[in-house]
Design a protein around this motif. Structure first.
Motif, PDB file in Angstrom:
ATOM      1  N   HIS A 119       0.845  -1.198   0.000  1.00  0.00           N
ATOM      2  CA  HIS A 119       0.000   0.000   0.000  1.00  0.00           C
ATOM      3  C   HIS A 119       0.881   1.249   0.000  1.00  0.00           C
ATOM      4  O   HIS A 119       1.801   1.372   0.809  1.00  0.00           O
ATOM      5  CB  HIS A 119      -0.926   0.000   1.217  1.00  0.00           C
ATOM      6  N   GLY A 157      -4.572   5.696  -1.835  1.00  0.00           N
ATOM      7  CA  GLY A 157      -3.797   4.472  -1.652  1.00  0.00           C
ATOM      8  C   GLY A 157      -4.066   3.484  -2.768  1.00  0.00           C
ATOM      9  O   GLY A 157      -5.193   3.364  -3.252  1.00  0.00           O
ATOM     10  N   CYS A 204      -2.467  -0.573  -4.349  1.00  0.00           N
ATOM     11  CA  CYS A 204      -1.617  -1.729  -4.117  1.00  0.00           C
ATOM     12  C   CYS A 204      -1.998  -2.837  -5.089  1.00  0.00           C
ATOM     13  O   CYS A 204      -3.189  -3.073  -5.318  1.00  0.00           O
ATOM     14  CB  CYS A 204      -1.825  -2.195  -2.668  1.00  0.00           C
TER      15      CYS A 204
END
Length: 184
Positions: free
Chosen positions: A80, A124, A126
């Motif tokens: 992240h 964020g 990821c």
């Protein structure tokens, strides 16, 4: 640009860019996210004659014409992170990928060849899973030439929030739509 949008499956009935899905994520104390919506422009299907390089040859000038500077090709880190001094756009050149947006408690989003994704500064993201041929083209607004990379860390949070508040908003999204329409 209407022909390019059509080849990418990103044209609406009037020839302009399709409307994006809009997602917002809450500040979790480690990843600030933002009140600005993450924008996901879903392709209705690529022209079957386009290979990965041809898709890149469509996206790169489209992004450039709308003030988003293509920067690199690759994937997304498997941890992240976010950027506090620049917005980021991805064009999916090939394959598919599943990203978690918004931090640990965020949402998984699957993106496929032909899709475009705009992450406002602070959002964020990821890598969760992807096909072997998953490849992105990343781009940033012309006036945002620097890029930081911040992992989910409460110690960095407050300073990052202050930087995010100063990031300019481009006039247009990477497909040519008025960004103020999506980011009031």
């Amino acid at each position: 640009m209407e022909a390019v949008l059509s080849k990418l499956g990103l044209a609406d009935e009037g020839g302009g860019p399709v409307a994006p899905e809009r997602m917002t994520f809450s500040d979790d104390g480690a990843i600030p996210n933002t009140r600005l919506a993450t924008l996901l422009f879903r392709s209705r299907g690529l022209d079957p004659q386009l290979d990965r390089e041809a898709v890149a040859d469509c996206f790169a000038p489209l992004f450039t014409a709308n003030g988003w500077r293509p920067s690199w090709r690759g994937g997304v880190y498997d941890y992240h992170h976010y950027h506090s001094i620049a917005h980021e756009a991805f064009a999916v050149l090939s394959g598919w990928g599943r990203l978690r947006l918004g931090g640990e408690q965020g949402d998984d989003v699957e993106i496929r060849a032909g899709d475009a994704l705009v992450l406002p500064a602070g959002t964020g993201h990821c890598h969760v899973q992807a096909s072997e041929d998953f490849l992105l083209l990343a781009a940033y607004p012309e006036d945002q030439r620097e890029l930081d990379l911040i992992r989910a860390d409460p110690v960095e949070h407050d300073a990052a929030v202050a930087r995010i508040a100063k990031v300019s908003r481009p006039e247009r999204d990477p497909l040519g739509g008025e960004l103020a329409h999506w980011w009031p």
